[in-house]
Scaffold this motif. Structure first.
Motif, PDB file in Angstrom:
ATOM      1  N   ARG A  21     -18.627  13.171  -5.807  1.00 55.02           N
ATOM      2  CA  ARG A  21     -17.963  12.060  -6.495  1.00 55.02           C
ATOM      3  C   ARG A  21     -17.494  12.518  -7.869  1.00 55.02           C
ATOM      4  O   ARG A  21     -18.255  13.102  -8.625  1.00 55.02           O
ATOM      5  N   LEU A  22     -16.236  12.221  -8.198  1.00 56.83           N
ATOM      6  CA  LEU A  22     -15.717  12.546  -9.522  1.00 56.83           C
ATOM      7  C   LEU A  22     -16.238  11.547 -10.553  1.00 56.83           C
ATOM      8  O   LEU A  22     -16.488  10.385 -10.218  1.00 56.83           O
ATOM      9  N   PRO A  23     -16.380  11.967 -11.802  1.00 57.01           N
ATOM     10  CA  PRO A  23     -16.763  11.009 -12.839  1.00 57.01           C
ATOM     11  C   PRO A  23     -15.724   9.893 -12.952  1.00 57.01           C
ATOM     12  O   PRO A  23     -14.552  10.082 -12.629  1.00 57.01           O
ATOM     13  N   ASP A  24     -16.164   8.751 -13.451  1.00 55.32           N
ATOM     14  CA  ASP A  24     -15.255   7.617 -13.626  1.00 55.32           C
ATOM     15  C   ASP A  24     -14.106   7.969 -14.571  1.00 55.32           C
ATOM     16  O   ASP A  24     -12.955   7.650 -14.308  1.00 55.32           O
ATOM     17  N   LEU A  25     -14.441   8.596 -15.680  1.00 55.74           N
ATOM     18  CA  LEU A  25     -13.462   8.922 -16.714  1.00 55.74           C
ATOM     19  C   LEU A  25     -13.542  10.408 -17.028  1.00 55.74           C
ATOM     20  O   LEU A  25     -14.625  10.940 -17.268  1.00 55.74           O
ATOM     21  N   ASN A  26     -12.402  11.056 -17.015  1.00 49.39           N
ATOM     22  CA  ASN A  26     -12.315  12.493 -17.271  1.00 49.39           C
ATOM     23  C   ASN A  26     -11.367  12.697 -18.447  1.00 49.39           C
ATOM     24  O   ASN A  26     -10.152  12.541 -18.312  1.00 49.39           O
ATOM     25  N   VAL A  35     -16.792   7.074 -28.419  1.00 48.20           N
ATOM     26  CA  VAL A  35     -16.533   5.824 -27.690  1.00 48.20           C
ATOM     27  C   VAL A  35     -17.159   5.895 -26.303  1.00 48.20           C
ATOM     28  O   VAL A  35     -17.837   4.962 -25.862  1.00 48.20           O
ATOM     29  N   LEU A  36     -16.955   6.999 -25.626  1.00 42.20           N
ATOM     30  CA  LEU A  36     -17.488   7.144 -24.271  1.00 42.20           C
ATOM     31  C   LEU A  36     -19.015   7.202 -24.275  1.00 42.20           C
ATOM     32  O   LEU A  36     -19.666   6.607 -23.420  1.00 42.20           O
ATOM     33  N   ALA A  37     -19.576   7.888 -25.248  1.00 38.97           N
ATOM     34  CA  ALA A  37     -21.037   8.005 -25.325  1.00 38.97           C
ATOM     35  C   ALA A  37     -21.704   6.679 -25.681  1.00 38.97           C
ATOM     36  O   ALA A  37     -22.866   6.456 -25.321  1.00 38.97           O
ATOM     37  N   ALA A  38     -20.983   5.795 -26.364  1.00 38.25           N
ATOM     38  CA  ALA A  38     -21.549   4.520 -26.808  1.00 38.25           C
ATOM     39  C   ALA A  38     -21.567   3.455 -25.716  1.00 38.25           C
ATOM     40  O   ALA A  38     -22.094   2.372 -25.924  1.00 38.25           O
ATOM     41  N   GLN A  39     -21.007   3.767 -24.564  1.00 35.63           N
ATOM     42  CA  GLN A  39     -20.975   2.781 -23.482  1.00 35.63           C
ATOM     43  C   GLN A  39     -21.729   3.344 -22.281  1.00 35.63           C
ATOM     44  O   GLN A  39     -21.910   4.534 -22.153  1.00 35.63           O
ATOM     45  N   ASP A  40     -22.198   2.445 -21.443  1.00 35.93           N
ATOM     46  CA  ASP A  40     -22.874   2.914 -20.230  1.00 35.93           C
ATOM     47  C   ASP A  40     -22.354   2.234 -18.979  1.00 35.93           C
ATOM     48  O   ASP A  40     -23.002   2.217 -17.949  1.00 35.93           O
ATOM     49  N   ASP A  41     -21.136   1.696 -19.059  1.00 29.92           N
ATOM     50  CA  ASP A  41     -20.489   1.117 -17.879  1.00 29.92           C
ATOM     51  C   ASP A  41     -19.933   2.191 -16.954  1.00 29.92           C
ATOM     52  O   ASP A  41     -19.867   1.999 -15.742  1.00 29.92           O
ATOM     53  N   PHE A  42     -19.499   3.312 -17.532  1.00 29.27           N
ATOM     54  CA  PHE A  42     -18.806   4.341 -16.763  1.00 29.27           C
ATOM     55  C   PHE A  42     -19.386   5.713 -17.079  1.00 29.27           C
ATOM     56  O   PHE A  42     -19.716   6.003 -18.229  1.00 29.27           O
ATOM     57  N   ASP A  43     -19.465   6.560 -16.055  1.00 32.26           N
ATOM     58  CA  ASP A  43     -19.829   7.939 -16.345  1.00 32.26           C
ATOM     59  C   ASP A  43     -18.563   8.698 -16.724  1.00 32.26           C
ATOM     60  O   ASP A  43     -17.447   8.271 -16.421  1.00 32.26           O
ATOM     61  N   ARG A  72     -12.715  -4.424 -16.927  1.00 36.50           N
ATOM     62  CA  ARG A  72     -13.649  -3.469 -17.560  1.00 36.50           C
ATOM     63  C   ARG A  72     -12.958  -2.146 -17.824  1.00 36.50           C
ATOM     64  O   ARG A  72     -13.166  -1.520 -18.861  1.00 36.50           O
ATOM     65  N   ALA A  73     -12.117  -1.700 -16.888  1.00 32.95           N
ATOM     66  CA  ALA A  73     -11.365  -0.458 -17.087  1.00 32.95           C
ATOM     67  C   ALA A  73     -10.369  -0.623 -18.227  1.00 32.95           C
ATOM     68  O   ALA A  73     -10.220   0.268 -19.071  1.00 32.95           O
ATOM     69  N   GLN A  74      -9.707  -1.760 -18.273  1.00 33.40           N
ATOM     70  CA  GLN A  74      -8.757  -2.018 -19.361  1.00 33.40           C
ATOM     71  C   GLN A  74      -9.470  -2.010 -20.708  1.00 33.40           C
ATOM     72  O   GLN A  74      -8.938  -1.498 -21.704  1.00 33.40           O
TER      73      GLN A  74
END
Length: 129
Positions: A32-37, A57-65, A115-117
């Protein structure tokens, strides 16, 4: 020419290259690929400060890997047009389609998409600050 025009007007440009891909592409990648690359050509296509802000920003959230400069480090556009020393930062975001659509039917998923937006908006805010 457009990048030069924008840089002339604002002294700085952020070229945001966005793509999406299926979350699993077995003929290309195992698992599985990460959610956000996030791709910055290994840090060469944008300033270190911008990359740090985006990763924060990415590290501060836990909705997406997520991953930075993993399989998707930035393609031709990111590498070709980036000139951070001259005020042109380029960033690629490869996003898993599962974040905003049904990958089997390719239909927009109105429950998932907001959530993606939101995460894209949170990434763009420090990019243009």
């Amino acid at each position: 020419a457009e990048l030069d025009r924008i840089r002339g007007a604002h002294r700085r440009v952020v070229l945001w290259e966005g793509h999406s891909i299926r979350g699993e592409v077995p003929f290309l990648f195992e698992g599985r690929l990460p959610d956000l690359n996030l791709g910055t050509a290994g840090g060469a296509s944008c300033s270190p400060a911008l990359q740090q802000r985006l990763e924060a920003v990415l590290a501060a959230q836990d909705d997406f890997d997520w991953v930075a400069n993993g399989r998707f480090k930035g393609g031709y556009i990111t590498r070709h047009y980036a000139a951070p020393a001259d005020g042109i930062d380029a960033v690629q975001l490869e996003m898993s389609q599962r974040l905003y659509m049904d990958e089997d039917t390719f239909e927009w998923d109105a429950a998932r998409a907001p959530r993606a937006q939101a995460i894209i908006r949170r990434l763009l805010e420090p990019a243009i600050a």
